[in-house]
Design a protein around this motif. Structure first.
Motif, PDB file in Angstrom:
ATOM      1  N   THR A 576       0.831  -1.213   0.000  1.00  0.00           N
ATOM      2  CA  THR A 576       0.000   0.000   0.000  1.00  0.00           C
ATOM      3  C   THR A 576       0.862   1.258   0.000  1.00  0.00           C
ATOM      4  O   THR A 576       0.570   2.241  -0.683  1.00  0.00           O
ATOM      5  CB  THR A 576      -0.914   0.012   1.235  1.00  0.00           C
ATOM      6  N   GLY A 577       1.949   1.242   0.763  1.00  0.00           N
ATOM      7  CA  GLY A 577       2.831   2.415   0.855  1.00  0.00           C
ATOM      8  C   GLY A 577       3.567   2.730  -0.424  1.00  0.00           C
ATOM      9  O   GLY A 577       4.171   3.804  -0.549  1.00  0.00           O
ATOM     10  N   ASP A 578       3.547   1.797  -1.403  1.00  0.00           N
ATOM     11  CA  ASP A 578       4.264   2.036  -2.663  1.00  0.00           C
ATOM     12  C   ASP A 578       3.614   3.136  -3.497  1.00  0.00           C
ATOM     13  O   ASP A 578       4.244   3.672  -4.416  1.00  0.00           O
ATOM     14  CB  ASP A 578       4.337   0.735  -3.480  1.00  0.00           C
ATOM     15  N   ALA A 579       2.355   3.476  -3.193  1.00  0.00           N
ATOM     16  CA  ALA A 579       1.710   4.580  -3.904  1.00  0.00           C
ATOM     17  C   ALA A 579       2.439   5.897  -3.599  1.00  0.00           C
ATOM     18  O   ALA A 579       2.698   6.709  -4.491  1.00  0.00           O
ATOM     19  CB  ALA A 579       0.244   4.690  -3.509  1.00  0.00           C
ATOM     20  N   SER A 580       2.785   6.090  -2.314  1.00  0.00           N
ATOM     21  CA  SER A 580       3.556   7.290  -1.938  1.00  0.00           C
ATOM     22  C   SER A 580       4.948   7.244  -2.534  1.00  0.00           C
ATOM     23  O   SER A 580       5.487   8.259  -2.970  1.00  0.00           O
ATOM     24  CB  SER A 580       3.642   7.394  -0.410  1.00  0.00           C
ATOM     25  N   LYS A 581       5.531   6.029  -2.567  1.00  0.00           N
ATOM     26  CA  LYS A 581       6.876   5.876  -3.147  1.00  0.00           C
ATOM     27  C   LYS A 581       6.876   6.257  -4.625  1.00  0.00           C
ATOM     28  O   LYS A 581       7.796   6.912  -5.127  1.00  0.00           O
ATOM     29  CB  LYS A 581       7.350   4.424  -2.973  1.00  0.00           C
ATOM     30  N   TYR A 582       5.818   5.863  -5.328  1.00  0.00           N
ATOM     31  CA  TYR A 582       5.713   6.170  -6.760  1.00  0.00           C
ATOM     32  C   TYR A 582       5.612   7.682  -6.995  1.00  0.00           C
ATOM     33  O   TYR A 582       6.260   8.226  -7.884  1.00  0.00           O
ATOM     34  CB  TYR A 582       4.483   5.465  -7.339  1.00  0.00           C
ATOM     35  N   LYS A 583       4.814   8.374  -6.162  1.00  0.00           N
ATOM     36  CA  LYS A 583       4.671   9.828  -6.305  1.00  0.00           C
ATOM     37  C   LYS A 583       5.995  10.539  -6.019  1.00  0.00           C
ATOM     38  O   LYS A 583       6.383  11.483  -6.710  1.00  0.00           O
ATOM     39  CB  LYS A 583       3.569  10.336  -5.372  1.00  0.00           C
ATOM     40  N   LEU A 584       6.701  10.081  -4.989  1.00  0.00           N
ATOM     41  CA  LEU A 584       8.006  10.682  -4.672  1.00  0.00           C
ATOM     42  C   LEU A 584       9.006  10.446  -5.802  1.00  0.00           C
ATOM     43  O   LEU A 584       9.830  11.306  -6.117  1.00  0.00           O
ATOM     44  CB  LEU A 584       8.545  10.101  -3.361  1.00  0.00           C
ATOM     45  N   TRP A 585       8.925   9.270  -6.411  1.00  0.00           N
ATOM     46  CA  TRP A 585       9.807   8.913  -7.541  1.00  0.00           C
ATOM     47  C   TRP A 585       9.585   9.875  -8.707  1.00  0.00           C
ATOM     48  O   TRP A 585      10.543  10.345  -9.336  1.00  0.00           O
ATOM     49  CB  TRP A 585       9.518   7.466  -7.942  1.00  0.00           C
ATOM     50  N   LEU A 586       8.313  10.202  -8.979  1.00  0.00           N
ATOM     51  CA  LEU A 586       8.013  11.155 -10.042  1.00  0.00           C
ATOM     52  C   LEU A 586       8.504  12.554  -9.695  1.00  0.00           C
ATOM     53  O   LEU A 586       9.050  13.271 -10.541  1.00  0.00           O
ATOM     54  CB  LEU A 586       6.501  11.196 -10.309  1.00  0.00           C
ATOM     55  N   GLU A 587       8.310  12.957  -8.425  1.00  0.00           N
ATOM     56  CA  GLU A 587       8.753  14.284  -7.998  1.00  0.00           C
ATOM     57  C   GLU A 587      10.264  14.444  -8.099  1.00  0.00           C
ATOM     58  O   GLU A 587      10.762  15.523  -8.387  1.00  0.00           O
ATOM     59  CB  GLU A 587       8.301  14.553  -6.555  1.00  0.00           C
ATOM     60  N   CYS A 588      10.997  13.355  -7.871  1.00  0.00           N
ATOM     61  CA  CYS A 588      12.467  13.402  -7.957  1.00  0.00           C
ATOM     62  C   CYS A 588      12.970  13.284  -9.390  1.00  0.00           C
ATOM     63  O   CYS A 588      14.192  13.210  -9.611  1.00  0.00           O
ATOM     64  CB  CYS A 588      13.083  12.284  -7.114  1.00  0.00           C
ATOM     65  N   GLY A 589      12.048  13.253 -10.343  1.00  0.00           N
ATOM     66  CA  GLY A 589      12.478  13.115 -11.736  1.00  0.00           C
ATOM     67  C   GLY A 589      13.063  11.743 -12.029  1.00  0.00           C
ATOM     68  O   GLY A 589      13.931  11.620 -12.910  1.00  0.00           O
ATOM     69  N   ARG A 590      12.620  10.694 -11.261  1.00  0.00           N
ATOM     70  CA  ARG A 590      13.088   9.312 -11.411  1.00  0.00           C
ATOM     71  C   ARG A 590      14.570   9.146 -11.095  1.00  0.00           C
ATOM     72  O   ARG A 590      15.201   8.176 -11.483  1.00  0.00           O
ATOM     73  CB  ARG A 590      12.787   8.795 -12.834  1.00  0.00           C
ATOM     74  N   ILE A 591      15.125  10.136 -10.381  1.00  0.00           N
ATOM     75  CA  ILE A 591      16.555  10.107 -10.029  1.00  0.00           C
ATOM     76  C   ILE A 591      16.694  10.103  -8.518  1.00  0.00           C
ATOM     77  O   ILE A 591      16.021  10.851  -7.813  1.00  0.00           O
ATOM     78  CB  ILE A 591      17.278  11.333 -10.629  1.00  0.00           C
ATOM     79  N   SER A 592      17.590   9.261  -8.001  1.00  0.00           N
ATOM     80  CA  SER A 592      17.817   9.203  -6.566  1.00  0.00           C
ATOM     81  C   SER A 592      18.483  10.498  -6.098  1.00  0.00           C
ATOM     82  O   SER A 592      19.521  10.894  -6.634  1.00  0.00           O
ATOM     83  CB  SER A 592      18.719   8.019  -6.214  1.00  0.00           C
ATOM     84  N   PRO A 593      17.915  11.175  -5.101  1.00  0.00           N
ATOM     85  CA  PRO A 593      18.531  12.408  -4.614  1.00  0.00           C
ATOM     86  C   PRO A 593      19.827  12.156  -3.836  1.00  0.00           C
ATOM     87  O   PRO A 593      20.569  13.092  -3.555  1.00  0.00           O
ATOM     88  CB  PRO A 593      17.449  12.999  -3.707  1.00  0.00           C
ATOM     89  N   TYR A 594      20.078  10.874  -3.500  1.00  0.00           N
ATOM     90  CA  TYR A 594      21.266  10.548  -2.721  1.00  0.00           C
ATOM     91  C   TYR A 594      22.441  10.118  -3.600  1.00  0.00           C
ATOM     92  O   TYR A 594      23.587  10.502  -3.378  1.00  0.00           O
ATOM     93  CB  TYR A 594      20.942   9.435  -1.711  1.00  0.00           C
ATOM     94  N   THR A 595      22.141   9.304  -4.618  1.00  0.00           N
ATOM     95  CA  THR A 595      23.222   8.788  -5.477  1.00  0.00           C
ATOM     96  C   THR A 595      23.312   9.517  -6.804  1.00  0.00           C
ATOM     97  O   THR A 595      24.350   9.465  -7.466  1.00  0.00           O
ATOM     98  CB  THR A 595      23.002   7.293  -5.755  1.00  0.00           C
TER      99      THR A 595
END
Length: 610
Positions: A576-595
């Motif tokens: 269920t929590g993957d819905a939030s993960k997907y939205k964050l992934w889109l907001e980050c431009g599909r790029i990890s902000p850490y790596t």
């Protein structure tokens, strides 16, 4: 007893808990009625004050009382001038309007002229209030524009009919009865006179014309002094608006100062710099990078000249290709310097931006504090030396309403650091302000009082918020009386409570739409997926799968093309929590902000990505 008090404050409930060393000592919920009419709030979400009907009735009574006071005063003046008509002098509507027309061209008796003045006292017309217009809600503003349009059309009709005054025009409507055989009432005009919106200056013009025409016959009575007494001190007297400055919030950083108007140049520039310093750009060779100094200055200059900018125009202003983009979450249009933009439309961009800061400030200051559009028009012509066309545009210009969150004094201290590229929090700290209070960081605690005592002028002027605050004060004082003073208080507000009314209504509307969509998803899963009672988790997963596979808006059109077996496979691999993960992934431009590396869709839902 030493304990921590936790409060969760909502629009009609407060959750509370007393904790000590990770153990709960006591807890509960206080439920109270919302501070608005519950029927309206529950049915349509409108926030109508419980006292609104009483306040409306009181307003009508006050207007009527003021009319009667003016009428009594006028009758006393007319009596001293032997112009008060006797009660036996009765006129039909037709004869009254005929009298208003005859008074323009021939001598009438003083009592007849007094009767005309009493008629003019009944309806004074509409007088524009500049401040009221700039602060009115969008619906009210549209209604006001409609009224003004009707009044302008009436002015055109008077001019086209070659009538000198509105009284003469209304008399011409009576004369049109001749064109209609068997008219039902000879004492009524062919077109309705009542419920017409009329400018006050139109009635004032008629009074001036009537006074000028009759003054030649009664120079000893219709003097300039009596003209002022009757017209300015009685008929068209308008008391000045009471100052509401005391209702403006105090600055959080400079408690002795009031917060700055949103239309002020200082706040406009502060808002632009705050937005620019939070921007992150992604493109060839750049990944969520801050803007450079030159890019910030270029973008600021563009915002400073425009009412708003879209992300596409911002990219174009920076001279970048379409391969560059900003982080997600930016509005389709971002506000720029609305004051500069609106004033430059009045004077022309070249002429306006050639002015000095002092000259621009004077234009804003006069426009912001003006309370009368007619006065403003006269000032623009005689003091600012504008031609009549420019003065008309200037007088009709509405500045951005409301106030900012900090004072002009605080902005002057903070903005130099923001111009150097620091974000708002860093700039506040460098200016010597605490952007947010942190006991651990600041090394000191705020002393708690033995009891919450509200100040007399502590009124939020929002019934929903006011009710929640009042109930919170009562609850906390009861807890303190029973358990003693807490060592700390932790407060969480409902997002809706902190939002202004229009945003709360938009959020409620959006939530209602989402609820309707989820109901349709639930029905589909029952009929097509064979789920007898889909859980909330099932619906959220289905919503996520639809978002990845289809346009959610086209769900109803594509029901027949959805392969439900693919959805069943999808549910085994996601939570269920993957819905939030997907939205964050889109907001980050599909790029990890850490790596800084791209995250693939298949990798996104794996345990490696959290």
């Amino acid at each position: 007893m030493s304990y921590i008090l936790g409060l969760d404050i909502g629009s009609n409930s407060i959750g509370w808990a007393l904790t000590k060393e990770e153990s709960i000592l006591d807890l509960g919920v206080r439920i109270f009625p919302v501070g608005v009419k519950e029927d309206s709030y529950n049915k349509s979400g409108t926030e109508e004050s419980k006292n609104s009907s009483r306040r409306s009735a009181r307003g009508i009574r006050r207007l009527y009382d003021r009319y009667k006071i003016r009428r009594r005063q006028l009758k006393k003046l007319l009596l001293t001038l032997d112009m008060l008509p006797p009660e036996t002098m009765q006129f039909t509507s037709f004869r009254l309007y005929e009298l208003r027309k005859r008074a323009l061209d021939e001598k009438i008796s003083l009592q007849e002229f007094g009767r005309v003045i009493l008629l003019l006292n009944q309806r004074r017309g509409f007088k524009s209030n500049k401040k009221g217009e700039s602060k009115s809600a969008s619906e009210t503003a549209k209604e006001l524009e409609g009224i003004k349009l009707q009044m302008a059309e009436l002015e055109s009709e008077i001019k086209d009919s070659n009538c000198r005054t509105i009284g003469e025009y209304f008399y011409s409507l009576f004369l049109k009865q001749v064109e209609h055989e068997n008219w039902r009432n000879p004492d009524e005009p062919i077109e309705r006179i009542r419920k017409r919106f009329v400018f006050r200056k139109t009635y004032e013009h008629e009074f001036d014309e009537l006074w000028k025409a009759q003054k030649q016959y009664y120079p000893g009575i219709l003097t300039d002094e009596n003209y002022t007494k009757i017209k300015d001190n009685c008929l068209y007297y308008q008391r000045p608006l009471k100052s509401q400055k005391h209702l403006v919030s105090k600055c959080r950083f400079e408690p002795k100062k009031r917060v700055a108007p949103k239309s002020s140049f200082e706040f406009q520039e502060f808002r632009i710099w705050q937005f620019i310093n939070n921007l992150r750009i992604t493109g060839p060779g750049r990944n969520l990078d801050l803007l450079t100094k030159d890019e910030r200055n270029t973008l600021f200059n563009e915002f400073n000249r425009n009412e708003d900018l879209s992300p596409a125009k911002m990219i174009k202003a920076l001279g970048m290709s379409k391969h560059f983009s900003f982080q997600n979450g930016i509005a389709p249009k971002v506000k720029g310097n609305t004051t500069n933009s609106r004033l430059s439309k009045v004077l022309g961009e070249d002429a306006y931006f050639a002015l000095s800061h002092e000259e621009k400030f004077k234009l804003w200051h006069v426009l912001y504090f003006a309370e009368d559009e007619d006065w403003l028009l006269d000032y623009a012509v005689n003091k600012l030396n504008f031609n009549h066309e420019t003065a008309g545009k200037y007088a009709k210009t509405n500045l951005e309403a409301d106030y900012g969150s900090i004072s002009t004094k605080a902005i002057h201290k903070i903005i130099p650091f923001m111009q150097d590229g620091y974000d708002y929090a860093e700039a506040c700290e460098l200016a010597g302000y605490h952007h947010s209070f942190d006991e651990d960081k600041d090394g000191k605690e705020r002393e708690l009082l033995d009891k919450i005592i509200r100040e007399k002028d502590d009124d939020r002027r929002n019934p929903l918020v006011e009710q929640a605050i009042s109930e919170t004060v009562r609850l906390v004082n009861e807890i303190i009386a029973e358990n003693g003073k807490p060592s700390k208080i932790r407060v969480e507000f409902a997002r809706q409570l902190k939002m202004p009314k229009d945003k709360r209504e938009k959020l409620k509307s959006r939530n209602d739409e989402k609820e309707k969509s989820r109901d349709s998803y639930r029905d589909f899963l029952v009929k097509s997926a064979g789920l007898s009672n889909p859980s909330r988790a099932d619906i959220i997963k289905f919503e996520l799968w639809l978002e990845m596979e289809f346009d959610l808006k086209d769900f109803d059109k594509k029901k027949g093309s959805i392969d439900i077996s693919e959805f069943r496979k999808f549910t085994k691999n996601v939570k269920t929590g993957d819905a939030s993960k997907y939205k964050l992934w889109l907001e980050c431009g599909r790029i990890s902000p850490y790596t800084g590396k791209v995250i693939g869709l298949s990798e996104l839902f794996s345990p490696e990505i959290e």
